[in-house]
Write a protein that holds these residues in place. Sequence first.
Motif: not given
Length: 280
Positions: A129, A135, A138, A193-194, A196-198
């Motif tokens: 990040h 972004e 993964r 939570s952001e 964990k998104r990927n």
Amino acid sequence: MNKLVKTQEEEREQIEIELLLEAVFRLYGYDFRNYAYASIRRRIWHRVNIERLTTVSGLMERILHDRKCMDRLLSDLTIHVTEMFRDPQMFKAFREKVVPILHTYPFIRIWHAGCSTGEEVYSMAILLHEEGLYEKARIYATDTNAGVLKQAQEGVFPLERMQLYTRNYMEAGGASSFSEYYTAKYESVIFQSELKRNIVFAQHNLVTDSSFNEFNVILCRNVMIYFNKQLQDHVHGLLYDSLSTFGVLALGTKESINFTKHADAYEELDNQNRLYRKVK
């Protein structure tokens, strides 16, 4: 005479342990048969004593008929020693030597093999990040133990550890305030939570499962120190097959690519911090 008796006792104990591990594998599918013997023996006896038994055979009988006992033994056999930004200098070296490589990729696949309760996975998410890479990344976080995976997925950790984790974060080159990434509630913190998104959490057994993707980065840190040489060679082969050409492998500080059959296929990015790049 005493030496002979002791040798017979040791042989009997080894047979019991081998039978126990065979039973665990055949009934539950967890393969510890090629773990380092001294370490596995110590952990089995710990469980024997906790269960108030007197022999390894007694433990085998119990795990064959009691799944909950098997789960307790599994927790003993799968070591979970981890922390946020563990070995901060490795994460700092990763920022300096691996991140510039990752900026050249359109998409990044990262595998944390043996992720335990997830602290290092969230550390990597924070690092990506801050470096503007999250972004297009993964992260696949895997472990053989479903219980610790559930903990990792929840992203909840004891508040009392945050002082150490903050110090590690700063030493690893953290670019922000560490407290921005979590919310404290009572005696625990939960990470955003952001982060964990990927991240994809999944069960995977390095001993028995095969490669499931091709990765640009694989982190398998402080996992193989518990394996014997045969199993270490097997896992190194799995990691090699799973890593793309010019991909990066990160090992633990007590582990090395040296003396493996794949040693010549890597170049050192940072030997002190065990960062290697696959070149062939």
